[in-house]
Write a protein that holds these residues in place. Structure first.
Motif, PDB file in Angstrom:
ATOM      1  N   SER A   1       0.829  -1.213   0.000  1.00  0.00           N
ATOM      2  CA  SER A   1       0.000   0.000   0.000  1.00  0.00           C
ATOM      3  C   SER A   1       0.859   1.256   0.000  1.00  0.00           C
ATOM      4  N   GLY A   2       2.039   1.134  -0.567  1.00  0.00           N
ATOM      5  CA  GLY A   2       2.899   2.301  -0.717  1.00  0.00           C
ATOM      6  C   GLY A   2       2.689   2.939  -2.075  1.00  0.00           C
ATOM      7  N   LEU A   3       3.129   4.163  -2.195  1.00  0.00           N
ATOM      8  CA  LEU A   3       2.978   4.912  -3.435  1.00  0.00           C
ATOM      9  C   LEU A   3       4.307   4.981  -4.162  1.00  0.00           C
ATOM     10  N   GLU A   4       4.253   4.912  -5.474  1.00  0.00           N
ATOM     11  CA  GLU A   4       5.438   5.115  -6.293  1.00  0.00           C
ATOM     12  C   GLU A   4       5.041   5.940  -7.514  1.00  0.00           C
ATOM     13  N   VAL A   5       5.948   6.824  -7.906  1.00  0.00           N
ATOM     14  CA  VAL A   5       5.680   7.750  -9.008  1.00  0.00           C
ATOM     15  C   VAL A   5       6.755   7.578 -10.068  1.00  0.00           C
ATOM     16  N   PHE A   6       6.320   7.474 -11.314  1.00  0.00           N
ATOM     17  CA  PHE A   6       7.208   7.464 -12.474  1.00  0.00           C
ATOM     18  C   PHE A   6       6.955   8.766 -13.240  1.00  0.00           C
ATOM     19  N   PHE A   7       8.007   9.511 -13.541  1.00  0.00           N
ATOM     20  CA  PHE A   7       7.813  10.783 -14.232  1.00  0.00           C
ATOM     21  C   PHE A   7       8.923  10.987 -15.260  1.00  0.00           C
TER      22      PHE A   7
ATOM     23  N   ARG B   1      17.026   7.917 -11.814  1.00  0.00           N
ATOM     24  CA  ARG B   1      16.879   7.869 -13.268  1.00  0.00           C
ATOM     25  C   ARG B   1      16.912   6.414 -13.729  1.00  0.00           C
ATOM     26  N   LEU B   2      15.899   6.012 -14.500  1.00  0.00           N
ATOM     27  CA  LEU B   2      15.828   4.638 -14.982  1.00  0.00           C
ATOM     28  C   LEU B   2      16.485   4.485 -16.351  1.00  0.00           C
TER      29      LEU B   2
ATOM     30  N   ILE C   1      12.154  -4.103 -15.976  1.00  0.00           N
ATOM     31  CA  ILE C   1      13.157  -3.867 -14.933  1.00  0.00           C
ATOM     32  C   ILE C   1      12.864  -4.842 -13.800  1.00  0.00           C
ATOM     33  N   ASP C   2      13.759  -5.825 -13.608  1.00  0.00           N
ATOM     34  CA  ASP C   2      13.494  -6.814 -12.567  1.00  0.00           C
ATOM     35  C   ASP C   2      13.834  -6.254 -11.197  1.00  0.00           C
ATOM     36  N   ILE C   3      13.591  -7.063 -10.165  1.00  0.00           N
ATOM     37  CA  ILE C   3      13.738  -6.594  -8.792  1.00  0.00           C
ATOM     38  C   ILE C   3      15.190  -6.261  -8.457  1.00  0.00           C
TER      39      ILE C   3
END
Length: 507
Positions: free
Chosen positions: A158-164, A189-190, A229-231
C-alpha cells in the motif's frame, strides 16, 4: 483524458471539461440516450475522478484562481471544500491524479509556471478528511505537448510510487521515486527515451518486476517498446510494434496471466502477447464499426463482489458510447489474424511490397539520421579533442618559454643567492656578537640582582632586629613606669605613716 464510471445498473457517467472551462457530467441511461450536461463548477483548469467501492464519487479539480478544490455527491448535490490556495499569478495547478489508501486521499498535481518557462513542480497532497500535508517531489523540465508527465502506482505494501519524465535536452529521461514512512525517496533515473510524441504506461507484476510500455516517434516511424526492470534493477528492452502508421493510446495489462499490450492504429485496435522472450505478432480486434475509438479512464462496478475497479479501456464517442475492455476482447481467440492480414488491414489494401519498401525506406532514413547524429557526435568529440591538443601544444610552448627565461635568470639567481648568503653570514656574525654581549649583560644583571637580593635580605633582618629592640624598649618603659608608680605609692605611704606617728605626741 475523459473519465467514465459504469455503475451497478450499467449506467455510464461521463465527466469532462467543455470548451468553456466548465466541469460537467452527464449520464447515459440507455444506449444513445444521455441526460443534459450538469454543471459541477466553472473556470476549471484540470480535474481527476476517483470512485470507491461504495460508489462514492470523489472529484478534485483546480481553477484559474489558484484553488485546489474537492467535491463529492450527497443527496444528488455536489458539496465540497477548498484544500489549497496559491498565488494564481505565478502558477497554475494542472495534471491532477487521485489515489485513496485506507482513510487517506493522495492528490498529485503539477505546478506550472505562468511565465512561459518549461519548468514545473510535481506535488503531492495527503488529506485525511481533516488535515492536509504537502510534499514537493521533484522539479520537472516539461516536454511540450505531452498528455501525461507522470504516473502513480500503488504497490503490495500500500505504498505509493511515481514514475515521471523530464526533458534533458538530447533525450527524455524516465525517473522513479517512492513514498515510505511518510517520506519521498530521492528520484532515480531509470533510462532515456529519444524521439517525439512520447508516452508511457507502467505495470508491476506479482514478481515485483516493473514493466513499462514506451511509445515514441522518430522521423516517419512509430515505435512501441517494452522495458522490463526486474527486482535486481536489470533492464531488458523488447520491441512490441514498429510502423510508419501513427500508433495511439497504448495500454499495458495482464490478462489470463499473460502480459499483453494493445494500441490504436488507423482507428483500429490491435493487441499482442508477451511470451517471456519476445512479443508475438499483432492481432487485430474487429470492433464491428467504423466509429472513432479513443481511450477512457474507466471506473467499473462489479456486482459479483460489489467492488469498483479502475480500468484503462477503449470506447467510441457519443451518442452510442461502446466500451472495448482489453482483458475481455483479448480472451476471444477467434478474433486472431495472421500477420499478413494485419498488414493488409493497416495498409488499406495497398500493395504489400510497396508498403514494405516504404517501411524499409523509413528505416533507412532513420538509420541515416542516427548515423548523422553519430557523425555529428564524433565530429564534436574530434573538435573537442583537437581543441584539447591545441591547448596542450600552447601550454607546452608556454612552458618551454618559461623554461628558457628560467635558464636565463638562473645565473642571476645564483649570484643573488651568494650575495644573500654572504649578507646572511655577516648578519649571523653580528647576531652572535650581539648575543654574546647580551649574555654578558645578562650575567652582570644576575650578579647585581643577587647583590640586591642580599642587601634586601640584610635590610629585612635589620628591620626585624629593630622591631625586636623597639618591643624590648617598650617593655622596659612599661616596667619603668610601673616601678615608678610603685615607688611613688610606697613613698606616699611612708609619709603618711610618719605623719600619723607624730600626731599623738602633740596632744
Amino acid at each position: 483524458m475523459n473519465s467514465i464510471y459504469v455503475d451497478y445498473t450499467d449506467n455510464i457517467w461521463k465527466f469532462f471539461r467543455n470548451d468553456n472551462r466548465e466541469l460537467c457530467y452527464k449520464i447515459m441511461y440507455e444506449e444513445g440516450k444521455w441526460t443534459k450536461e450538469n454543471l459541477i463548477n466553472n473556470e476549471v483548469l484540470g480535474f481527476a475522478v476517483y470512485v470507491e467501492g461504495d460508489e462514492r464519487i470523489h472529484i478534485v479539480y483546480s481553477n484559474i484562481k489558484g484553488e485546489l478544490k474537492y467535491c463529492t455527491m450527497k443527496d444528488k448535490h455536489w458539496v465540497g471544500k477548498t484544500l489549497y490556495q496559491m498565488d494564481f499569478d505565478e502558477f497554475q495547478i494542472e495534471h491532477l491524479k487521485i489515489e485513496i489508501i485506507g482513510e487517506e486521499m493522495h492528490i498529485f498535481f503539477l505546478l506550472i509556471s505562468n511565465d512561459g518557462s518549461d519548468h514545473g513542480v510535481l506535488m503531492h497532497c495527503a488529506w485525511n478528511g481533516k488535515e492536509t500535508k504537502f510534499f514537493s517531489l521533484q522539479d520537472i523540465v516539461l516536454v511540450p505537448n505531452l498528455k501525461e508527465y507522470y504516473l502513480v502506482n500503488t504497490n503490495e505494501q500500500s505504498g505509493l510510487e511515481v514514475f515521471f519524465i523530464t526533458d534533458e535536452g538530447d533525450e527524455v529521461s524516465l525517473n522513479y521515486c517512492n513514498f515510505e514512512n511518510r517520506k519521498w525517496s530521492s528520484a532515480k533515473r531509470l533510462y532515456g527515451i529519444q524521439g517525439d510524441d512520447i508516452s508511457f504506461e507502467v505495470l508491476r507484476d506479482q514478481q515485483q518486476d516493473v514493466h513499462i510500455l514506451n511509445k515514441s516517434r522518430e522521423d516517419l516511424l512509430y515505435f512501441i517498446d517494452h522495458v522490463c526492470i526486474d527486482i535486481s534493477g536489470n533492464i531488458q528492452v523488447y520491441r512490441v510494434r514498429e510502423s510508419n502508421m501513427k500508433l495511439i493510446d497504448p495500454i499495458l495489462f495482464i490478462g489470463n496471466n499473460e502480459l499483453c499490450a494493445c494500441w490504436i492504429e488507423q482507428n483500429k485496435i490491435f493487441y499482442s502477447f508477451f511470451n517471456n522472450e519476445q512479443w508475438e505478432s499483432p492481432i487485430y480486434f474487429d470492433k464491428g464499426n467504423e466509429f472513432t475509438v479513443m481511450r477512457y479512464h474507466c471506473f467499473m462496478h462489479y456486482n459479483r463482489d460489489n467492488s469498483v475497479k479502475l480500468l484503462e479501456t477503449y470506447g467510441t464517442d457519443e451518442p452510442d458510447l461502446n466500451l472495448y475492455i482489453p482483458n475481455r476482447f483479448t480472451m476471444n481467440n477467434s478474433l486472431k489474424h495472421e500477420t499478413n492480414q494485419v498488414n493488409n488491414e493497416i495498409s488499406f489494401n495497398e500493395n504489400e511490397e510497396i508498403q514494405n519498401l516504404k517501411l524499409e525506406l523509413s528505416k533507412v532514413k532513420l538509420e541515416k539520421k542516427n548515423l548523422d547524429r553519430k557523425i555529428d557526435s564524433l565530429n564534436m568529440q574530434l573538435q573537442k579533442k583537437q581543441r584539447f591538443m591545441d591547448d596542450y601544444e600552447e601550454r607546452i610552448a608556454i612552458i618551454l618559454e618559461q623554461k628558457r627565461k628560467t635558464d636565463e635568470n638562473y645565473n642571476v639567481f645564483i649570484e643573488l643567492q651568494q650575495n644573500l648568503q654572504k649578507e646572511f653570514d655577516d648578519t649571523k656574525k653580528q647576531l652572535d656578537d650581539a648575543k654574546k654581549q647580551l649574555n654578558d649583560a645578562k650575567d652582570q644583571l644576575l650578579k647585581e640582582k643577587d647583590i640586591r637580593i642580599s642587601i634586601e635580605k640584610k635590610l629585612l633582618e635589620l628591620e626585624n632586629e629593630n622591631l625586636i629592640i623597639r618591643q624590648k624598649v617598650m617593655t622596659i618603659n612599661e616596667e619603668k613606669n610601673k616601678l615608678y608608680e610603685d615607688l611613688e605609692f610606697e613613698r606616699n605611704q611612708s609619709i603618711m605613716e610618719r605623719l600619723l606617728r607624730k600626731k599623738p605626741s602633740g596632744i
